[in-house]
Design an enzyme around this catalytic site. Sequence first.
Site, mmCIF file in Angstrom:
data_model
loop_
_atom_site.group_PDB
_atom_site.id
_atom_site.type_symbol
_atom_site.label_atom_id
_atom_site.label_comp_id
_atom_site.label_asym_id
_atom_site.label_seq_id
_atom_site.Cartn_x
_atom_site.Cartn_y
_atom_site.Cartn_z
ATOM 1 N N ASN A 62 0.823 -1.203 0.000
ATOM 2 C CA ASN A 62 0.000 0.000 0.000
ATOM 3 C C ASN A 62 0.862 1.261 0.000
ATOM 4 O O ASN A 62 1.032 1.895 -1.041
ATOM 5 C CB ASN A 62 -0.965 -0.025 1.188
ATOM 6 C CG ASN A 62 -1.965 1.110 1.143
ATOM 7 O OD1 ASN A 62 -1.912 1.968 0.274
ATOM 8 N ND2 ASN A 62 -2.880 1.131 2.080
ATOM 9 N N ASP A 63 1.426 1.600 1.165
ATOM 10 C CA ASP A 63 2.182 2.851 1.276
ATOM 11 C C ASP A 63 3.299 2.963 0.235
ATOM 12 O O ASP A 63 3.590 4.060 -0.235
ATOM 13 C CB ASP A 63 2.787 2.975 2.674
ATOM 14 C CG ASP A 63 1.720 3.202 3.738
ATOM 15 O OD1 ASP A 63 0.642 3.702 3.372
ATOM 16 O OD2 ASP A 63 1.962 2.882 4.909
ATOM 17 N N VAL A 64 3.911 1.832 -0.120
ATOM 18 C CA VAL A 64 5.064 1.889 -1.033
ATOM 19 C C VAL A 64 4.661 2.195 -2.476
ATOM 20 O O VAL A 64 5.507 2.320 -3.347
ATOM 21 C CB VAL A 64 5.877 0.569 -1.011
ATOM 22 C CG1 VAL A 64 6.450 0.322 0.371
ATOM 23 C CG2 VAL A 64 5.065 -0.613 -1.489
#
Lengths: 466, 104
Positions: A394-396
Site C-alpha cells: 500500500n504505502d510503497v
Amino acid sequence: MSANLSSILFLITGVLFILALRGLSSPETSRMGNFFGITGMVLAIVVSILSVNILFNNLIYFIIALSIGGIIGGMIAFKIPMTAMPQLVAGFHSLVGLAAVLVAVSAYYSPESFGLGAYQNIKTASIVEMGLGVSIGAITFTGSIIAFMKLQGLMSGSPITFPGQHYLNAILGILIFSLIIYLISNQSSQIFWMLILASLLIGFLIIIPIGGADMPVVISMLNSYSGWAAAGIGFTLENTALIITGALVGSSGAILSYIMCKGMNRSFLNVILGGFGTDTSSEDTKVKTEQKPVKSGNAEDAAFLMKNASSVIIVPGYGMAVAQAQHALREMVDKLKKNDVKVSYAIHPVAGRMPGHMNVLLAEANVPYDEVFELDNINNDFANTDVAYVIGANDVTNPVAKTDPKSPIFGMPVLDVEKCKSVLFVKRSMSPGYAGVDNELFYRDNTLMLFADAKKMTEDIVKSLD
Amino acid sequence: MEIDPFIFRLSIFVLSIFIGYFVVWSVTPSLHTPLMSVTNAISSVIIVGAIIASFSYSETGDISFSNILGFLAVILAAINIFGGFLVTQRMLQMYKKKEKKKNK
C-alpha cells in the site's frame, strides 16, 4: 593445543565467515558461501574443545547440551514456514543475546578459567569489555523477544507509548553507562546484576514504541546488536574469531538498518523513537475518503485485463505474506505466460517485515530470481507496462510521497505504479496503510480495486483465466 | 615500549568492520533475508565462550554454577548454529534461475 596454533585457527574461522558473507553477492555462489560458514563454525568448535582442559563429567553434559540444541535447531529449521522468517530471525537474535549474557556471567564468577584474573579482582580492561558485552547482550535479548512477540502476533503490532518514555530511556542509558564505569573500582556482584537488570529493562523499553511495519529496521538493528555483543565477549575472552565475527555481523546489521531507513526516507532516530503512524490521519482526510468515487471490480475483470495485456508487473507487499498468496500468484503468472504476457515482479526495499522478505517468499513459490527486480531497476518500466497487479502493498505505491510535502511519507521512494495503463489493487478494504495515509492511487481513473483476501482473489483470477 | 595486545585486537576489530562494510554492500538485496539468518548463525560462534564456561575448573571437581551457565549457553548457541545454517541452506536452495525449457 598451543595458544598460538589455536589463535591462527580462530583467524581461519574468521576468514571462512567473511567468505560466507561474500558468497551472498549472487545466488549461484551463495550455497558455497554457506558451506564455508559451516566449515568455519565446525573448526571453531573443535579448536575450542581441544584448547580446554577436558573433564569427563563436563564432557558428557556438554555433548548432551549440544545435542539438545542441535535437535531443537534442526527441527525449527525444517518445520518453519517461510512466511514466519521475520519472527524466526528475531527469536534467534534473542538466543545470541542470552548466550552472551550467560557466558559473561560465567566469566564473572570463574574468571580464572577464562584467564581474566581472580573473582572480584578481574583485570580492568576485561571487566569493562565484559560489562559492555553483558549489557549489549541483555538489550539484544529482551529487545528481540519483544520484536518476536510483535511479529508473531502475541502482542499488538501498534506502537506502545507513554509520557516520559524518552526520559526514562535516557536515565536508564546513563545508569548503564555509569554502572560499567563503576565496575572498574567496585566489582561486587550487586553492581554486576544491576547492570544486567537495567540492560534487560532498556531492551524491552526501546522496542515497545516501535510499530509493526518498522520491524525491518528493528530486526536489522537487533542483528547489529547481537554482533556487537559477540564482539564484546570476544574482547573479554581475547578470541579473534569472536571479534572478527562480531564486527562483521555488527556492520552487516547496521548497513541493513541504513538501507531500510532510506527505503522509508526516515532517519534512524525517527524510527527508534517510535510512535509512527498513530496520530497522522486527520479528520480531514477521512471525510474525503467517503466522498471520492472508487472503481471496484471482480476477478473476471482482472483476468480479462491481464490476459489482454502484453506486460504485467506484480507488486507484492506484506499482505501477500499474511494471506500466504505467493503460490497462487505463481500459478496466475504461469497462466499469463502461456498467453504470452511478459511478467516481472517489483520489490520495494521495505516491503514485508524484514529485508528481502518478499524475495524469499517468491523464491519459495519457485519464481525464478531473474524475474524479480528491485525498485531502482524496474521503476522506469511502469510507464511502458499495461497492468500493475498490487497485492498486499500500500504505502510503497502511494504517489502522495512524490507530491504532497505535508504527508508523513513525503520523500519516501515509491514504486511508480500509477504510470501503468491500468492498476489492479488487491485489498481487503479501503483502510489506509501503516503510515495512516490515504492512498491517492485508489481514486485514479486507471485504478480498479479488487476487494478481497489476496489469496482468494488470486485464485479466482486463476480460475477466470481458463 | 611494548604495545598492549589489546591494541592488536582493536586493530583486528576495526579492520573487520571495514571488511564487513564492503562485503555486505556487495550482497544482492534479494538475498538480504538469508544474509540475516547466516549472520545470526555465525554470531553463535559465541559458543567458544560457552565451551570455556562448560569446562571451567572448580576446586571440588563438581559441576559449578559457571559450568551450568556454560551448558545453557551451549544449548542456546547450538539451536542458533544448527537452526541458522540449516534454514539458510533451505532458503538458498529455493533461489533458482529461469528454466529455459519450461518457459518456451
